[in-house]
Enzyme design. Structure first.
Site, PDB file in Angstrom:
ATOM      1  N   CYS A  37       0.800  -1.234   0.000  1.00  0.00           N
ATOM      2  CA  CYS A  37       0.000   0.000   0.000  1.00  0.00           C
ATOM      3  C   CYS A  37       0.832   1.284   0.000  1.00  0.00           C
ATOM      4  CB  CYS A  37      -0.925   0.037   1.217  1.00  0.00           C
ATOM      5  SG  CYS A  37      -1.644  -1.569   1.663  1.00  0.00           S
ATOM      6  N   CYS A  40       1.688   3.800  -3.061  1.00  0.00           N
ATOM      7  CA  CYS A  40       0.697   4.741  -3.593  1.00  0.00           C
ATOM      8  C   CYS A  40       0.151   5.693  -2.521  1.00  0.00           C
ATOM      9  CB  CYS A  40      -0.470   3.988  -4.228  1.00  0.00           C
ATOM     10  SG  CYS A  40       0.007   3.168  -5.758  1.00  0.00           S
ATOM     11  N   HIS A  41      -0.057   5.185  -1.294  1.00  0.00           N
ATOM     12  CA  HIS A  41      -0.753   5.996  -0.285  1.00  0.00           C
ATOM     13  C   HIS A  41       0.192   6.724   0.678  1.00  0.00           C
ATOM     14  CE1 HIS A  41      -4.685   4.344  -1.430  1.00  0.00           C
ATOM     15  NE2 HIS A  41      -4.082   3.178  -1.542  1.00  0.00           N
ATOM     16  N   MET A  78      -7.173   1.193  -7.819  1.00  0.00           N
ATOM     17  CA  MET A  78      -6.921   0.404  -6.599  1.00  0.00           C
ATOM     18  C   MET A  78      -7.036  -1.088  -6.953  1.00  0.00           C
ATOM     19  SD  MET A  78      -6.759   0.208  -3.141  1.00  0.00           S
ATOM     20  CE  MET A  78      -7.293  -0.941  -1.861  1.00  0.00           C
ATOM     21  N   HIS A 317       6.204  12.323 -10.402  1.00  0.00           N
ATOM     22  CA  HIS A 317       6.500  10.890 -10.358  1.00  0.00           C
ATOM     23  C   HIS A 317       7.652  10.540 -11.302  1.00  0.00           C
ATOM     24  CE1 HIS A 317       5.570   6.801  -9.180  1.00  0.00           C
ATOM     25  NE2 HIS A 317       5.635   6.445 -10.445  1.00  0.00           N
ATOM     26  N   HIS A 360       1.706   8.558 -17.223  1.00  0.00           N
ATOM     27  CA  HIS A 360       2.757   7.672 -16.691  1.00  0.00           C
ATOM     28  C   HIS A 360       3.728   7.366 -17.825  1.00  0.00           C
ATOM     29  CE1 HIS A 360       4.858   4.364 -14.807  1.00  0.00           C
ATOM     30  NE2 HIS A 360       4.286   4.668 -13.668  1.00  0.00           N
TER      31      HIS A 360
END
Ligand code: DHE
Length: 534
Positions: A37, A40-41, A78, A317, A360
């Site tokens: 997790c 991403c979080h 997700m 990113h 991306h």
């Protein structure tokens, strides 16, 4: 729920109405969160590519909502951890409760901890002064074997695996020193392995752990600084470290905690995303995700460090240079934008709305658009848009830093786009698309006639592997630019492969199947990586 009540009694200091966990469950939750997790979080769950999961949010959403979300995933990206079988029902339940509780803060990792982890396996004086093997060092591929924490070094001509080298946990990327002698590999656990390609056989000569979680590494490339320094960026603690290139001895650690670019409020976890080395100045370009600041870190004088902070956009990113190597284009993915930095003058040239959802690019793709001149391209995670941004402010000023054209690919879930200066093909993968056929194939466009649409090549089928999710991911060219390699990425206990396509004919050239090739993902051709060719 029975388990909740029991756990609640076992954990002191619990908040009324919030399910608790036993100490063992908490440890398991922490580990699962780190592995699945945090990328991403965020460790502190403040959100980036994934939504914020701080307790003010999770407690409002409640147990059932979170439980369903973890089980079934969402169209926005997700993963369906429950229905895919990657988490058991017990683990989904545990993770739901974990998210309703405050996140633990992992320890800091300063110079002392780094030095404690540092292993100089072969000191510089004991290394050769010339290449001691017959390998074609300009055409090797360093292939990430994600789930075994290894890389496979593969010879570009014979397609033989030269050596499998142990690296960090869930190893992420490889980068090359400017001379092409040293290969740097970083794992998600912040472990760097430095491989000397001049040894009689490529050998790990130094190791260092720069933090608890990391993704990026780069080396100094400015004239006069070749092979001298390396830099790595950490997700946790949020910081970057500059090291001596040939030994990995850590020299300077700098925190990235600070203010967000837009609302100018303090962020405790601004993670370091991509890093590139400037060709125009003795500088590293460090992209800080959560604050949206791009740091031009001058490495001439590490005691009196000069950093130019360029305010860009939050959620930076991945990205790459334009074809001249002067401009760096980086996706602010959750803001659907690409920031353009002029690495010669150290300023923000533009913020471009990519017109697609969640760009991306990987390092992106540079080519000459038949109508609009030099462009850099990105695909998107969130939809099928492929956007072309003009990159020539001198000869094509009207097109510079604008979306000059866009086409539709197979679908969303794209991670990487690729071409080569010698090719007229533009390859777009879709490994995260829910459609089985789409993620098992690539789309290829003809750069001379982009409007014609794409051809689909069934890469996974060509591999001969029938089982598994068979995600086709990340095209990478050989040095000559006449073949392109794709990974057919399966689960750890299933067979994976690398498929080599002839670029001119777009036909199958070779399949690498080998029991050592477990979960291959990124592939880094030594020459193209060293020279920033993409
Ligand atoms: Fe990556 C590059 C972060 C998941 C394969 N990835 C990068 C970079 C960052 C990043 C910051 C840019 C490094 C640079 O240029 O200096 N990646 C993350 C994440 O945070 C994320 C979303 C979630 C996580 O938990 O790690 C993530 N990445 C993945 C994968 O699941 C991929 C597909 C498979 C794998 O190997 O883990 C993956 N990432 C890659 C690859 C690159 C990359 C192959 C380099 C592309 C290139 O051409 O340079």
């Amino acid at each position: 729920m029975d388990t909740l009540g029991k756990a609640q009694m076992e954990q002191g200091g619990a908040k009324a109405g919030v399910p608790t966990l036993t100490a063992a469950e908490f440890e398991e939750g922490k580990q699962i969160y780190f592995e699945r997790c945090a990328g991403c979080h965020g460790v502190l769950r403040k959100g980036a590519t994934g939504k914020p999961l701080t307790t003010d949010k999770t407690r409002e959403l409640g147990f059932d909502y979170l439980h369903d979300f973890i089980t079934y995933g969402s169209a926005a990206g997700m993963p369906n951890w429950g229905t895919s079988g990657q988490l058991t029902e017990r683990q989904v339940d545990l993770m739901t409760r974990y998210l309703l509780n405050e996140p633990p803060q992992p320890p800091e990792w300063g110079l002392a901890e780094m030095r404690g982890s540092w292993k100089l396996i072969v000191p510089v004086a004991q290394r050769p002064t010339k290449q001691m093997n017959k390998l074609d060092l300009d055409n090797l591929f360093s292939v990430t074997l994600r789930d075994t924490g290894e890389i496979a070094l593969i010879d570009g001509a014979s397609k033989q695996i030269i050596k499998v080298i142990e690296t960090g946990y869930a190893v992420h990327i490889s980068r090359m020193s400017a001379s092409g002698r040293y290969l740097y590999v970083i794992g998600r656990d912040g472990r760097i392995d430095l491989v000397d390609l001049w040894m009689p056989e490529p050998t790990t000569v130094a190791e260092l752990k720069i933090g608890i979680e990391a993704r990026s590494i780069e080396t100094s490339k400015f004239h006069g600084w070749e092979d001298k320094l390396a830099i790595a960026g950490a997700y946790w603690p949020p910081q970057y470290v500059i090291m001596d290139g040939p030994t990995l001895e850590p020299i300077k650690v700098v925190s990235t905690r600070g203010m967000t670019v837009d609302t100018q409020e303090y962020h405790p976890e601004p993670r370091v995303a991509s890093i590139v080395a400037s060709h125009f100045n003795p500088e590293f370009v460090v992209n800080v995700k959560e604050t949206g600041q791009i740091l031009m870190v001058n490495y001439e004088d590490l005691k009196n460090l000069k950093v130019t902070t360029i305010g860009a956009e939050r959620f930076l990113h991945d990205g790459g240079f334009d074809s001249t190597g002067r401009y760096f284009l980086v996706a602010a993915n959750a803001r659907h934008k690409v920031a353009v930095v002029d690495t010669k003058l150290n300023l923000l040239s533009a913020l471009v709305d990519t017109e697609g959802l969640t760009p991306h690019p990987g390092r992106g793709a540079n080519f000459i658009h038949p109508k609009f001149g030099p462009v850099w391209a990105t695909s998107h995670l969130g939809d099928d848009t492929i956007s072309f941004i003009g990159t020539d402010p001198e000869k094509h000023p009207a097109q510079a830093w604008k979306i000059v054209d866009s086409v539709r690919g197979q679908g969303g879930g794209s991670l990487f786009i690729k071409t080569h200066p010698k090719s007229t093909n533009l390859w777009v993968d879709t490994p995260l698309n829910p459609d089985e056929d789409m993620r098992a194939s690539v789309a290829v466009f003809d750069i001379k006639d982009l409007a014609k649409g794409y051809t689909v090549l069934p890469i996974a089928e060509w591999s001969g592997i029938k089982e598994g999710a068979r995600r086709v991911v990340q095209g990478e060219y050989n040095k000559g630019g006449d073949e392109v390699w794709f990974s057919v990425w399966n689960a750890k206990d299933q067979e994976s492969a690398i498929v080599v396509v002839d670029d001119k004919t777009r036909t199958l050239k070779h399949v690498i199947r080998d029991k050592r090739l477990i979960t291959p993902t990124g592939k880094f051709n030594t020459y193209n990586t060293k020279m920033d060719v993409y």
